[in-house]
Design a protein around this motif. Sequence first.
Motif, short mmCIF file in Angstrom:
data_model
loop_
_atom_site.label_atom_id
_atom_site.label_comp_id
_atom_site.label_asym_id
_atom_site.label_seq_id
_atom_site.Cartn_x
_atom_site.Cartn_y
_atom_site.Cartn_z
N LEU A 263 5.50 0.09 4.60
CA LEU A 263 4.94 0.84 5.76
C LEU A 263 5.63 2.21 6.48
N TYR A 264 7.16 1.55 6.19
CA TYR A 264 7.90 2.68 6.49
C TYR A 264 8.23 4.34 5.68
N ALA A 265 7.66 3.78 4.57
CA ALA A 265 8.09 4.98 2.97
C ALA A 265 6.62 5.59 3.03
N GLN A 266 5.75 5.05 3.15
CA GLN A 266 4.39 5.91 3.57
C GLN A 266 4.33 7.12 5.01
N ARG A 267 5.20 6.65 6.64
CA ARG A 267 5.23 7.58 7.14
C ARG A 267 6.80 8.60 7.27
N HIS A 268 7.58 7.79 6.08
CA HIS A 268 8.23 8.25 6.60
C HIS A 268 9.25 9.13 5.11
N PRO A 269 8.33 10.01 4.15
CA PRO A 269 8.83 9.80 2.91
C PRO A 269 10.36 10.20 2.29
N GLU A 270 10.26 11.36 3.83
CA GLU A 270 11.03 12.07 3.73
C GLU A 270 12.83 11.69 4.22
N ARG A 271 12.46 10.53 4.25
CA ARG A 271 13.86 9.54 5.04
C ARG A 271 14.06 8.53 3.48
N VAL A 272 13.44 8.21 2.71
CA VAL A 272 13.60 7.39 1.68
C VAL A 272 13.71 7.76 0.22
N ARG A 273 14.86 7.45 -0.17
CA ARG A 273 14.65 7.96 -1.85
C ARG A 273 13.86 7.22 -2.56
N LYS B 54 -6.32 -16.78 11.54
CA LYS B 54 -6.93 -15.42 12.03
C LYS B 54 -5.64 -14.75 10.36
N GLN B 55 -5.95 -14.74 9.48
CA GLN B 55 -5.09 -13.81 8.21
C GLN B 55 -5.12 -12.90 7.85
N VAL B 56 -4.31 -11.75 8.05
CA VAL B 56 -5.16 -9.82 7.83
C VAL B 56 -4.84 -9.31 7.08
N ASP B 57 -5.85 -8.28 6.43
CA ASP B 57 -6.42 -8.07 5.35
C ASP B 57 -5.72 -6.81 5.38
N LEU B 58 -5.03 -6.24 4.72
CA LEU B 58 -4.43 -3.92 4.66
C LEU B 58 -5.33 -3.39 3.70
N PRO B 59 -5.49 -2.28 3.95
CA PRO B 59 -6.00 -1.42 2.90
C PRO B 59 -4.59 -0.99 2.06
N ARG B 60 -4.68 -0.72 1.16
CA ARG B 60 -3.79 -0.58 -0.16
C ARG B 60 -2.95 0.82 0.67
N ILE B 61 -1.46 0.45 0.45
CA ILE B 61 -0.05 1.73 1.39
C ILE B 61 -0.51 2.33 0.31
N PRO B 62 -0.85 3.34 -0.34
CA PRO B 62 -0.27 4.31 -0.46
C PRO B 62 1.28 5.35 -0.58
N VAL B 63 2.04 5.16 -1.43
CA VAL B 63 2.91 6.33 -1.43
C VAL B 63 3.54 7.09 -1.95
N THR B 64 4.63 7.59 -1.85
CA THR B 64 4.68 9.43 -2.66
C THR B 64 6.15 9.07 -3.28
N VAL B 65 6.63 8.14 -2.87
CA VAL B 65 8.05 7.90 -3.15
C VAL B 65 8.24 7.29 -4.68
N PRO B 66 9.38 7.08 -5.42
CA PRO B 66 9.92 6.12 -6.35
C PRO B 66 9.87 4.98 -6.31
N LEU B 67 8.66 3.63 -6.90
CA LEU B 67 9.16 2.13 -6.55
C LEU B 67 9.84 1.66 -7.61
N LEU B 68 10.04 0.75 -7.39
CA LEU B 68 10.24 -0.12 -8.22
C LEU B 68 9.75 -1.48 -7.71
N VAL B 69 8.69 -2.45 -8.20
CA VAL B 69 8.09 -3.55 -8.34
C VAL B 69 8.23 -4.75 -9.27
N CYS B 70 8.60 -5.87 -8.08
CA CYS B 70 9.50 -6.87 -9.04
C CYS B 70 8.79 -8.06 -8.60
#
Length: 251
Positions: free
Chosen positions: A80-90, A162-178
Amino acid sequence: MAKSPDILWLNVNPGLQCFDRPLLHYLTEHRRVEQWQYRQSPDESSSFEAVLTLLHDDIQRSDAPLHLIGHGTSGLLGLLYAQRHPERVRSLTLLSVGIESAIDWKTHYYNYRRRVPYSRQKVLHQMIGDLFGDTPLSIARELTDLLEQDLDQSLSLHHLFKQVDLPRIPVTVPLLVCSSVDDVILDPNHLRDWQSHFSDSHSRLWICSGGRHFFHYFYSQQVGEEMLSFWRSMSPESNLYPISDLLKASA
């Protein structure tokens, strides 16, 4: 004057931070790493908005964009942070976070509670095998206590009713998903689908050979090596030709 860290480990699950320590120890041998922690008060309502504001206030003090890391819900916060502030995330490293990013171990727990008429502690005890594999009884009891603590003291989207579902969160920063091959919390499709959302050539998906939902605890060196490789791939030096290749070219 000490240099500021270039890597920030996010933790909104203070009761489970013991599972982060081996990997943190490995990473700090190679890079400058700092931890950012948030503890949910029993009197507070869970508010990702408020926590994102606190996180941004701290990250703004950094001289340069940071590499962020988060496991589970902490990874969701980073997303969520990377979506809002991509300029702060390497870059952003996600551990056990699927493309359906709201799904975490608590989702599994609350679904279990609705299906079976067991007490909270008994359901948690039943889940130990799913989350950690075969575990001696004495250790299983300690793990059950940690999970119960996490239910009470950590940021979460979910509760029993209640369990919450979120829409998919696109980001423009490089991702490592493990994740791991035996993480029962995540649908394998929710991991593979990340690849269609990678926005640059550095992003990658890495699957550990075991370790279940807390694979980064059991395979800390392997996970750490993959992270270091990922960060090196984004450094300017990684785009230079090796000296041996330059010598061949000039011969």
